[in-house]
Design a protein around this motif. Sequence first.
Motif, short mmCIF file in Angstrom:
data_model
loop_
_atom_site.label_atom_id
_atom_site.label_comp_id
_atom_site.label_asym_id
_atom_site.label_seq_id
_atom_site.Cartn_x
_atom_site.Cartn_y
_atom_site.Cartn_z
N VAL A 5 0.83 -1.20 0.00
CA VAL A 5 0.00 0.00 0.00
C VAL A 5 0.87 1.25 0.00
O VAL A 5 0.60 2.22 -0.71
CB VAL A 5 -0.95 0.01 1.22
CG1 VAL A 5 -1.72 1.32 1.30
CG2 VAL A 5 -1.93 -1.16 1.13
N LYS A 6 1.94 1.23 0.78
CA LYS A 6 2.84 2.37 0.83
C LYS A 6 3.47 2.63 -0.53
O LYS A 6 3.59 3.79 -0.96
CB LYS A 6 3.94 2.12 1.87
CG LYS A 6 4.87 3.32 2.07
CD LYS A 6 5.90 3.03 3.15
CE LYS A 6 6.83 4.22 3.34
NZ LYS A 6 7.86 3.94 4.37
N GLU A 21 -5.43 4.72 -11.41
CA GLU A 21 -4.69 3.46 -11.44
C GLU A 21 -4.52 2.89 -10.04
O GLU A 21 -4.66 1.68 -9.82
CB GLU A 21 -3.32 3.67 -12.09
CG GLU A 21 -3.36 3.93 -13.59
CD GLU A 21 -2.02 4.33 -14.15
OE1 GLU A 21 -1.75 4.01 -15.32
OE2 GLU A 21 -1.22 4.96 -13.41
N ALA A 22 -4.23 3.77 -9.08
CA ALA A 22 -4.08 3.33 -7.69
C ALA A 22 -5.39 2.77 -7.15
O ALA A 22 -5.42 1.74 -6.48
CB ALA A 22 -3.59 4.48 -6.83
N LEU A 23 -6.47 3.45 -7.47
CA LEU A 23 -7.78 3.02 -7.02
C LEU A 23 -8.13 1.65 -7.59
O LEU A 23 -8.68 0.78 -6.90
CB LEU A 23 -8.84 4.05 -7.43
CG LEU A 23 -10.27 3.82 -6.90
CD1 LEU A 23 -10.29 3.84 -5.39
CD2 LEU A 23 -11.21 4.88 -7.45
N LEU A 24 -7.77 1.44 -8.87
CA LEU A 24 -8.04 0.15 -9.50
C LEU A 24 -7.27 -0.97 -8.82
O LEU A 24 -7.79 -2.06 -8.60
CB LEU A 24 -7.66 0.23 -10.98
CG LEU A 24 -7.91 -1.05 -11.81
CD1 LEU A 24 -9.39 -1.39 -11.81
CD2 LEU A 24 -7.41 -0.87 -13.23
N LYS A 25 -6.01 -0.70 -8.45
CA LYS A 25 -5.20 -1.71 -7.78
C LYS A 25 -5.82 -2.11 -6.44
O LYS A 25 -5.87 -3.28 -6.07
CB LYS A 25 -3.78 -1.19 -7.54
CG LYS A 25 -2.81 -1.48 -8.68
CD LYS A 25 -1.42 -1.06 -8.29
CE LYS A 25 -0.39 -1.56 -9.31
NZ LYS A 25 -0.22 -3.02 -9.26
N ILE A 26 -6.30 -1.10 -5.71
CA ILE A 26 -6.84 -1.35 -4.37
C ILE A 26 -8.23 -1.97 -4.45
O ILE A 26 -8.62 -2.76 -3.60
CB ILE A 26 -6.86 -0.04 -3.55
CG1 ILE A 26 -5.41 0.43 -3.31
CG2 ILE A 26 -7.58 -0.23 -2.22
CD1 ILE A 26 -5.28 1.77 -2.66
N ARG A 27 -8.99 -1.59 -5.49
CA ARG A 27 -10.37 -2.05 -5.60
C ARG A 27 -10.51 -3.37 -6.35
O ARG A 27 -11.62 -3.91 -6.47
CB ARG A 27 -11.22 -1.00 -6.32
CG ARG A 27 -11.49 0.24 -5.49
CD ARG A 27 -12.33 1.24 -6.27
NE ARG A 27 -13.63 0.65 -6.64
CZ ARG A 27 -14.50 1.28 -7.44
NH1 ARG A 27 -14.20 2.46 -7.97
NH2 ARG A 27 -15.66 0.72 -7.73
#
Length: 251
Positions: A5-6, A21-27
């Motif tokens: 996550v960091k 892109e970050a949101l897609l990775k987390i979601r």
Amino acid sequence: MNHEVKAILEAVQSGGMSVEEALLKIRTAPYEDIGFAKVDLHRQVRQGVAEVIYGAGKTSEQIDGIADAMKKNGQETILITRLSGEAAKQLGQKHALAYHADARIGIIGEMPEPSGLGSIVVATGGTSDIPVAEEAALTAEVLGNKVIRLYDVGVAGIHRLFAHKEELMQASVIIALAGMEGALASVIGGLVDCPVIAVPTSVGYGASFGGLSALLSMLNSCASGVSVVNIDNGFGAGYLANMINHMEEVK
């Protein structure tokens, strides 16, 4: 903070990754249901380490299906433990698989560069403990750690252990594997100031009871800072050592 996550947050901050892109990775869906297995795709985000495939009891087709799901979702390095030679042969026809027969470990993909705080020392009482030791060492290496192997340094010839005092004193964490009476973990625990993970092995004559004698000896160690995993559980020791070696200072 969780390393994965960091890394995502730092990439957004530096401009190397967009918020979308970050949101897609987390979601991304937390798991993928492939019928015979539900592949955990969020484990690296939650725990910092992706799911590991336990090969014993699975067919090569099942392992292949799980590996495919992991690769499809961006997993670059896949660790398979307790993998038989026959299953490895089948998997090797489709995947770039490195198979370590002594440790029964299969690795798909490239080994990562070490990213831990220091080194992990893996020490065995005897040569017969090496297969379990290799399971621990390879697990730690796949998870991004520098590993130093000290094999056959048991208490029956304790001068062999003392010849490696420098490596022992500089380690971030030590994995001590031994069968018979399992004394190696206590000796090392009394020498060093880092955590020691003791692994009893099923090596020994009749009264060792398949590693139970070493397990009880290690559980009753008088050296502080010694923890114990199950008999022949090299993977568990390597995984725990990786967690210790990737601890970050809490500010």
